[in-house]
Design a protein around this motif. Structure first.
Motif, PDB file in Angstrom:
ATOM      1  N   ASP A  62      41.505  35.605 -11.292  1.00  0.00           N
ATOM      2  CA  ASP A  62      41.834  34.197 -11.492  1.00  0.00           C
ATOM      3  C   ASP A  62      41.562  33.423 -10.204  1.00  0.00           C
ATOM      4  O   ASP A  62      41.006  33.956  -9.241  1.00  0.00           O
ATOM      5  CB  ASP A  62      43.280  34.028 -11.964  1.00  0.00           C
ATOM      6  CG  ASP A  62      44.301  34.528 -10.941  1.00  0.00           C
ATOM      7  OD1 ASP A  62      43.921  34.751  -9.767  1.00  0.00           O
ATOM      8  OD2 ASP A  62      45.477  34.702 -11.313  1.00  0.00           O
ATOM      9  N   SER A  63      41.947  32.151 -10.195  1.00  0.00           N
ATOM     10  CA  SER A  63      41.643  31.301  -9.037  1.00  0.00           C
ATOM     11  C   SER A  63      42.441  31.678  -7.799  1.00  0.00           C
ATOM     12  O   SER A  63      42.175  31.167  -6.705  1.00  0.00           O
ATOM     13  CB  SER A  63      41.906  29.826  -9.399  1.00  0.00           C
ATOM     14  OG  SER A  63      43.263  29.654  -9.798  1.00  0.00           O
ATOM     15  N   LYS A 100      33.389  29.953 -14.460  1.00  0.00           N
ATOM     16  CA  LYS A 100      33.585  28.523 -14.692  1.00  0.00           C
ATOM     17  C   LYS A 100      34.046  28.257 -16.117  1.00  0.00           C
ATOM     18  O   LYS A 100      33.734  29.022 -17.035  1.00  0.00           O
ATOM     19  CB  LYS A 100      32.291  27.758 -14.416  1.00  0.00           C
ATOM     20  CG  LYS A 100      31.797  27.890 -12.979  1.00  0.00           C
ATOM     21  CD  LYS A 100      30.525  27.085 -12.750  1.00  0.00           C
ATOM     22  CE  LYS A 100      30.037  27.219 -11.315  1.00  0.00           C
ATOM     23  NZ  LYS A 100      28.807  26.424 -11.078  1.00  0.00           N
ATOM     24  N   ASN A 101      34.793  27.156 -16.296  1.00  0.00           N
ATOM     25  CA  ASN A 101      35.191  26.746 -17.643  1.00  0.00           C
ATOM     26  C   ASN A 101      34.146  25.813 -18.228  1.00  0.00           C
ATOM     27  O   ASN A 101      33.088  25.602 -17.638  1.00  0.00           O
ATOM     28  CB  ASN A 101      36.578  26.079 -17.605  1.00  0.00           C
ATOM     29  CG  ASN A 101      36.580  24.787 -16.798  1.00  0.00           C
ATOM     30  OD1 ASN A 101      35.541  24.311 -16.330  1.00  0.00           O
ATOM     31  ND2 ASN A 101      37.751  24.200 -16.614  1.00  0.00           N
ATOM     32  N   GLY A 102      34.450  25.260 -19.404  1.00  0.00           N
ATOM     33  CA  GLY A 102      33.486  24.376 -20.063  1.00  0.00           C
ATOM     34  C   GLY A 102      33.156  23.134 -19.269  1.00  0.00           C
ATOM     35  O   GLY A 102      32.082  22.550 -19.425  1.00  0.00           O
ATOM     36  N   ARG A 153      34.181  23.725 -13.948  1.00  0.00           N
ATOM     37  CA  ARG A 153      35.137  23.918 -12.843  1.00  0.00           C
ATOM     38  C   ARG A 153      35.351  25.408 -12.615  1.00  0.00           C
ATOM     39  O   ARG A 153      35.468  26.180 -13.569  1.00  0.00           O
ATOM     40  CB  ARG A 153      36.471  23.233 -13.176  1.00  0.00           C
ATOM     41  CG  ARG A 153      37.514  23.325 -12.062  1.00  0.00           C
ATOM     42  CD  ARG A 153      38.714  22.451 -12.388  1.00  0.00           C
ATOM     43  NE  ARG A 153      39.432  22.938 -13.545  1.00  0.00           N
ATOM     44  CZ  ARG A 153      40.411  23.847 -13.505  1.00  0.00           C
ATOM     45  NH1 ARG A 153      40.778  24.385 -12.342  1.00  0.00           N
ATOM     46  NH2 ARG A 153      41.028  24.221 -14.609  1.00  0.00           N
ATOM     47  N   ILE A 188      37.235  28.591 -12.145  1.00  0.00           N
ATOM     48  CA  ILE A 188      38.598  29.024 -12.483  1.00  0.00           C
ATOM     49  C   ILE A 188      38.844  30.487 -12.114  1.00  0.00           C
ATOM     50  O   ILE A 188      39.914  31.020 -12.394  1.00  0.00           O
ATOM     51  CB  ILE A 188      38.872  28.826 -13.989  1.00  0.00           C
ATOM     52  CG1 ILE A 188      37.859  29.617 -14.828  1.00  0.00           C
ATOM     53  CG2 ILE A 188      38.858  27.353 -14.355  1.00  0.00           C
ATOM     54  CD1 ILE A 188      38.168  29.588 -16.322  1.00  0.00           C
TER      55      ILE A 188
END
Length: 282
Positions: free
Chosen positions: A143-144, A223-225, A228, A230
């Motif tokens: 995770d981030s 990356k997310n949609g 960004r 994540i």
């Protein structure tokens, strides 16, 4: 009379404001009433819905199932047409005892789009987890914050422990491998979270039992949609066998070069001795 009218008004308000579609059908499937929600679901104005048949809003392959639900099963899942799209729905049908409308039915229509989407997401998550867990490579998703949230069985075998929710950097002290020598530390999670990609980096990892393992590292951002970052995805391929084979080959080559040098030196000495002997004979 006032009490009946009051109850009827409250019922109509409830039907018009409910989140489900509500329709009243004649015996032949003609829609004689629908609330606003049903018209929204099939993406048609109410004046075009009322007077049409329920089968006009069903794809051909769903009409048999629709008839069964309306007249036999009373409840079930099927699909309706919503403009150019398919709408998954759950229907609940019940008979209406109205003398003027023999065979009339009241039907409640529930939109299953969100439920189906959730089911697809769960299925996709299970598939992704299965693929990761069974991968031949060590695959680790962080995770981030750099905590491990997914990992393959191979990754667990490489480090010899459970990785879930642990910090990647606390578990994997990866060092660059430079011709078999240990170099500087590699921080794949940090680089990935900065948006950087690392490809085919040869590293050395020393397990808690002291056993060194050679790993080929790849790392990149997750990356997310919305593009960004994540998290990060790291893959580790155990190349210890090939590195040992390379080391053995280097050792054999060095041995061969040493023997060739020794033989060359002896031949050179023998040549010098032979030339010296010839000079004495002359």
């Amino acid at each position: 009379v006032y009490t009946i009218e009051g109850a009827d008004y409250a019922y109509r308000v409830a039907v018009e404001t409910m989140n489900e579609g509500a329709i009243t059908l004649a015996a032949d499937g003609t829609i004689i009433y629908c609330n606003m929600r049903f018209a929204e679901m099939v993406r048609a104005p109410m004046e075009k819905v009322i007077g049409a048949t329920i089968y006009d809003f069903a794809p051909a392959e769903s009409r048999t199932a629709l008839r069964t639900i309306l007249h036999t099963a009373q409840k079930g899942e099927t699909s309706l047409l919503a403009g150019d799209s398919m709408l998954p729905v759950y229907l609940s049908s019940s008979a209406l005892n109205i003398s003027e409308l023999d065979g009339a039915r009241a039907v409640v229509v529930m939109d299953l789009t969100d439920q189906k989407r959730s089911e697809e997401m769960v299925a996709a998550e299970r598939l992704a987890r299965s693929i990761i867990e069974q991968a031949a490579e060590g695959i680790i998703v962080c995770d981030s914050f750099g905590k491990v949230i997914r990992f393959s069985n191979t990754a667990a075998r490489i480090c010899g422990q459970d990785l879930m929710f642990k910090s990647f950097d606390d578990i994997f002290d990866l060092r660059r491998s430079i011709e078999g020598r240990v170099g500087e530390r590699v921080l794949p999670v940090f680089n990935a979270l900065q948006g950087n990609t690392m490809l085919r980096i040869e590293t050395i990892f020393k397990r808690d039992d002291g056993k060194p393992i050679y790993l080929l590292l790849n790392a990149g951002p997750l990356k997310n949609g919305g593009d960004r970052i994540i998290g990060s995805v790291i893959t580790l391929s155990d190349i210890s066998e090939s590195k040992r084979a390379e080391a053995d080959l280097r050792y054999a080559r060095d041995e061969l070069e040493l023997r060739v040098a020794e033989r060359t030196a002896k031949l050179s000495e023998a040549k010098e001795e032979l030339e010296a002997a010839n000079e004495k004979l002359q």
